[in-house]
Every structure is written in structure tokens, then in C-alpha cells.
Enzyme design. Structure first.
Site, short mmCIF file in Angstrom:
data_model
loop_
_atom_site.label_atom_id
_atom_site.label_comp_id
_atom_site.label_asym_id
_atom_site.label_seq_id
_atom_site.Cartn_x
_atom_site.Cartn_y
_atom_site.Cartn_z
N GLU A 147 0.82 -1.21 0.00
CA GLU A 147 0.00 0.00 0.00
C GLU A 147 0.85 1.25 0.00
O GLU A 147 1.62 1.48 0.95
CB GLU A 147 -0.91 0.01 1.24
CG GLU A 147 -1.78 1.25 1.33
CD GLU A 147 -2.61 1.29 2.60
OE1 GLU A 147 -3.60 2.05 2.64
OE2 GLU A 147 -2.27 0.58 3.58
N GLU B 3 -11.99 2.58 5.85
CA GLU B 3 -10.86 2.82 6.75
C GLU B 3 -10.78 4.31 7.04
O GLU B 3 -9.86 5.00 6.61
CB GLU B 3 -9.55 2.30 6.14
CG GLU B 3 -8.43 2.24 7.19
CD GLU B 3 -7.06 1.95 6.60
OE1 GLU B 3 -6.26 1.31 7.28
OE2 GLU B 3 -6.79 2.40 5.46
#
Length: 254
Positions: A138, A235
Site C-alpha cells: 500500500e 478505513e
């Protein structure tokens, strides 16, 4: 469209098994987490079985958090620790039926860090394949994580292509990508073959979706048009009790 609750932020005041049950009650289709290691895996597995929810993924340990570390796998001279963290995450993920492990790179730079990360990612992908799991990487933005090794989707794709395994994928976090690169919908379309998971939060404050500069109604429509049917990861950082920040989910369900 299906959604996953990231329990690193949502219901973070609850023990992980209770947070899983709260996500089920709120109408989420799956869950994901950051660092679940303080909770015995059998308790997490029991909560997942009780709720019939899938744990999509978890992160490798950050290292020495007190010293400010944020991952180990791109740090030269720390290969043994990095691989121990990878092994731990894969073993924990396998015990709870998780689909993926996010291997955190850490604060590093240069060709040595690149080569180190590639080798550790090859190791992680090989180990994960034995359990039918995916490894995720990520890019993180330079404002929240200055000095983090992996910052852009182009860099991530280069790593994925260099490693060359089918189970290494990009975690496309709309929040981080918007802050670093923008052009979310075109990037989603271009990068779809490399994407293993999508996450979202408002920009610039990483809060709920009823604020900020991103029109997530449009972004979700584009994702749906790509025939991407895996749960999308919520998130974001609640600006109050998690239940009171879920108006976006209720609107979509209607």
C-alpha cells in the site's frame, strides 16, 4: 456493492471480537484489521464464525513502535525481523481464514531498500501461496507517513511486476492516492488488474464520507462499472461513536 469495516479505526474502543460483532450488527459484509496480535486468534475466529463475516486482511507488525517504526520489509539489515513478522502475520491470518496480509515497507529509501523490499515480498508471496492468501502493498501519503518507502501507485506496480507473482497485489487506498496523485477514477480503471483491495476515507481529514473533497458516490459508481465486486474497506477515523458516522452506508443500502 459490499463494504468491509476496518476495525483498526471503526469500533477501535472495543475488543476485536466485539468489534467484529458490532460490524455485523451495523450491516457490514466483511471486516479487516491492522494489528490483531494481542487477541488470541481462536477468539477472532469464533467471532467471525458467529457473525458469518470474512476477515479480509491484516498488517505485518510495524517494528519498534515506540521508536517510530512503521514496517520492516524495506529496511536493510532487518531481514530476519521482517520475515518473522511476515511469518507471524500469515500464520495468524491462516488461523482466522483471512484472505490477505499487508506487508508494511517502513521508513527507508534508495536502491538498497528497493532490493530488500523485493526480496522480502518474494518471500512473503511464496509463504502466502501455501495458504491461498494474497500479499498486499500500500502506498502511503507523505503527510501522514513522511519518509515511508512506498508512496505512489506507479512505484507499487513496478514492485509487483518486478516480484512477478500472481498473489502480490496493490491495496488502493483512495485517501492516500488522492493526497499523493489525485485522478482517482482514471487510476482505478488503469490499475484494476493490479488491485487486490480498495479502501476509502474522506480527504483531507480521513474522516467519514459526508465531508471532504471526494465525491464517493461517483467513485463507487466507477468501481461498480469495473465489475469489481469485492468488499470495499471503510478505513476512516470516526468523528464520534462509529454508529453515528454510518449515514453513508444507510444511504447506499437504501
Amino acid at each position: 456493492m459490499r463494504f468491509s469495516a476496518n476495525l483498526g479505526f471503526l469500533w477501535s474502543e472495543l475488543a476485536l471480537p466485539d468489534a467484529i460483532r458490532a460490524a455485523k450488527s451495523a450491516g457490514f459484509d466483511a471486516v479487516e484489521c491492522h494489528w490483531p496480535y494481542d487477541t488470541p486468534s481462536e477468539k477472532v475466529a469464533a467471532a467471525l464464525a458467529d457473525t458469518d463475516l470474512k476477515m479480509l486482511g491484516l498488517n505485518t507488525r510495524r517494528g519498534d513502535v515506540a521508536a517510530g517504526e512503521n514496517g520492516l520489509s524495506a529496511l536493510t539489515g532487518r531481514v530476519e525481523e521482517a520475515r518473522a513478522a511476515i511469518d507471524e502475520a500469515i500464520a495468524y491470518g491462516a488461523a482466522i481464514g483471512a484472505g490477505a496480509v499487508h506487508v508494511m515497507a517502513g521508513f527507508a529509501g534508495g536502491t538498497g531498500a528497493h532490493d530488500c523490499f523485493v526480496k522480502n515480498l518474494k518471500y512473503a508471496a511464496d509463504q502466502a501461496a501455501q495458504h491461498g492468501m494474497t500479499i498486499l502493498i500500500e502506498p502511503l501519503n507523505k503527510y501522514d507517513a513522511p519518509g515511508y518507502f512506498l508512496t505512489t501507485t506507479d512505484q507499487a506496480v513496478n514492485l509487483i511486476e518486478t516480484v512477478g507473482t500472481n498473489n502480490l497485489k496493490l491495496m488502493f487506498d483512495c485517501y492516500h492516492v488522492q493526497l499523493m496523485e489525485g485522478d482517482l477514477t482514471h487510476r482505478l480503471q488503469k490499475l484494476q488488474p493490479h488491485i487486490g483491495h480498495i479502501q476509502f476515507a474522506s480527504v483531507p481529514d480521513r474522516g467519514p464520507l459526508d465531508q471532504g473533497e471526494i465525491n464517493y458516490g461517483h467513485v463507487f459508481d466507477v468501481i461498480a462499472s469495473l465489475d469489481y465486486d469485492a468488499p470495499l474497506g471503510a478505513e476512516y477515523k470516526p468523528n464520534g461513536p462509529t454508529e453515528k458516522t454510518l449515514g453513508w452506508l444507510a444511504d447506499i443500502r437504501r
